[in-house]
Design an enzyme around this catalytic site. Structure first.
Site, short mmCIF file in Angstrom:
data_model
loop_
_atom_site.label_atom_id
_atom_site.label_comp_id
_atom_site.label_asym_id
_atom_site.label_seq_id
_atom_site.Cartn_x
_atom_site.Cartn_y
_atom_site.Cartn_z
N PHE A 1 0.85 -1.20 0.00
CA PHE A 1 0.00 0.00 0.00
C PHE A 1 0.88 1.23 0.00
CE2 PHE A 1 -2.50 3.43 1.81
CZ PHE A 1 -3.65 3.35 1.05
N ASP B 1 9.32 2.50 1.27
CA ASP B 1 8.18 3.27 1.76
C ASP B 1 8.08 3.05 3.26
OD1 ASP B 1 5.83 4.46 2.43
OD2 ASP B 1 4.68 3.64 0.74
N LYS C 1 2.76 9.79 8.22
CA LYS C 1 2.12 9.30 9.45
C LYS C 1 2.70 9.91 10.72
CE LYS C 1 -0.11 5.12 7.77
NZ LYS C 1 -1.50 5.47 8.02
N1 PLP Z 1 2.56 4.37 2.23
C1 PLP Z 1 2.29 3.54 3.24
C2 PLP Z 1 3.24 2.44 3.56
C3 PLP Z 1 1.13 3.69 4.01
O1 PLP Z 1 0.86 2.85 5.01
C4 PLP Z 1 0.26 4.75 3.68
C5 PLP Z 1 -0.99 4.95 4.44
O2 PLP Z 1 -1.49 4.06 5.08
C6 PLP Z 1 0.58 5.60 2.62
C7 PLP Z 1 1.75 5.39 1.92
C8 PLP Z 1 -0.30 6.74 2.25
O3 PLP Z 1 -0.25 7.73 3.22
P1 PLP Z 1 -1.39 8.86 3.32
O4 PLP Z 1 -2.63 8.17 3.80
O5 PLP Z 1 -0.84 9.85 4.32
O6 PLP Z 1 -1.54 9.43 1.96
#
Ligand code: PLP
Length: 376
Positions: free
Chosen positions: A119, A204, A233
């Protein structure tokens, strides 16, 4: 508000430490922390003070002017990572990923490899990298040139990455997929294979970064240096902030005019982030996170409960796998007894509590988990 989240059942009104209260005055131990966000819990005095001071001085500058908190934060993040590089601040995780994706285009290559179940956010580029079909299907066509391979599979990586690959993006632990931990050696193999083909390795760390796994960054636990890593986050201490950090020369792939965002590096959020990092460091919360996480995992395993199929994760990002129970029912039962937990997959509960969670509160949750399982 649009019906994209369904209707939440609970309205939260205030919080203090690891606890939140709903609008009816009920108190909950918050084991979700705004989905792995509120590292210092709620209303931490250091954050309240930093935000109050900064907003009284200067709330916003745009990127036409530099501001001190953002500059200090960029330096601090690179110090914590132990790397030289450059930071681009965003307002969310998806934007941090979009930034990484755009940086990768500057290599002159456009093929991208990502993982099934991964994700990376909901904007069109990040969604293309996200490997979860139900989230992608309603929005086809997405970006061309992206391949998804099974997470944790080194052979699939070897087959997918070639000399035309711009980047491989991967989470050190797949958070939204239910706290899926890759086999040992996976990230090291990803580093070797991407290096061999001149492709970028993008980690990520939006969910895993800034102490959550019991180290400042997940890549420090496995001795891998990424080309780019993304944060969000926990970064803004509850305020919206993300960052895309490019290591070494990769940071020079952007030149003025290539990318930008009005609010990125906002001084109030940067001040909050700096205060949070200082508090995590001075309160020893990275080590604390590793220790409390181990206690929860061992405690849940020791329950030997027939409805628990296993526990996985690291630090305070924990997945409890269920057997014969639906996670939504268990979360509803836990809520009635004063715990917020996250039914992330139909049979997986995710715990992502504040890093300040005490040993006692962790033990109390473990002791009360069987009643939530039995009451569901
Ligand atoms: N990348 C990862 C690993 C995530 O867990 C998330 C959100 O859960 C995101 C990107 C996207 O972040 P945002 O919800 O702040 O756009």
């Amino acid at each position: 508000m649009m019906n994209n989240y369904g209707t939440p059942k609970l309205a939260l009104e205030r919080g203090e430490g690891a606890y939140v209260w709903d609008t009816d005055g009920n108190r909950y131990l918050d084991l979700v922390s705004g989905i792995a966000v509120n590292a210092l819990g709620h209303a931490h005095p250091a954050i309240v003070a930093a935000v109050t001071e900064q907003i009284g001085k200067l709330a916003h500058t745009s990127n036409l002017y530099i501001n001190k908190p953002a500059l200090e934060l960029a330096e601090r993040l690179l110090d914590l990572a132990g790397l030289t590089g450059k930071v681009l601040f965003t307002n969310s995780g998806a934007e941090a990923v979009e930034t990484a994706l755009k940086l990768s285009r500057r290599t002159g290559r456009s093929k991208l490899v990502a993982t099934t179940g991964g994700f990376h956010g909901r904007t069109m580029g990040a969604l293309t990298l996200t490997g979860q079909e139900p989230k992608r299907t309603p929005f086809q066509p997405l970006l061309p040139g992206v391949t998804h391979i099974p997470y944790g599979d080194v052979k699939a990586l070897e087959d997918a990455i070639d000399d035309e690959t711009a980047a491989f993006i991967v989470e050190p632990v797949q958070g939204e997929q239910g706290v899926v931990v890759p086999p040992e050696g996976y990230l090291q193999a990803a580093r070797e294979i991407t290096t061999k083909h001149g492709a970028l390795l993008i980690l990520d760390e939006v969910q895993t970064g800034l102490g959550r796994l019991g180290s400042w960054f997940a890549f420090q636990q496995v001795g891998v240096v990424p080309d780019i890593f993304t944060l969000a986050k926990g970064l803004g201490a509850g305020l919206p902030m993300g960052a895309c950090i490019a290591v070494g020369d990769n940071a020079n792939l952007f030149v003025p005019g290539h990318h930008g965002t009005t609010f990125g590096g906002n001084p109030v959020v940067a001040a909050a982030a700096l205060a949070m990092i200082n508090a995590i460091a001075s309160e020893g919360l990275v080590e604390h996170t590793a220790a409390v996480g181990k206690e929860i995992v061992a405690g849940v395993e020791n329950l030997g409960h027939p409805n628990i199929a296993g526990v996985r994760g690291a630090g305070l990002l924990i997945g409890i796998m269920l057997r014969g129970k639906k996670s939504a029912d268990v979360a509803a039962a836990a809520e009635k007894t004063g715990y917020l937990i996250n039914p992330i997959q139909p049979e997986v509960i995710r715990l992502a509590p504040p890093l300040i969670l005490t040993h006692d509160d962790a033990a109390r949750f473990v002791a009360d988990l069987p009643s939530a399982l039995e009451g569901s």
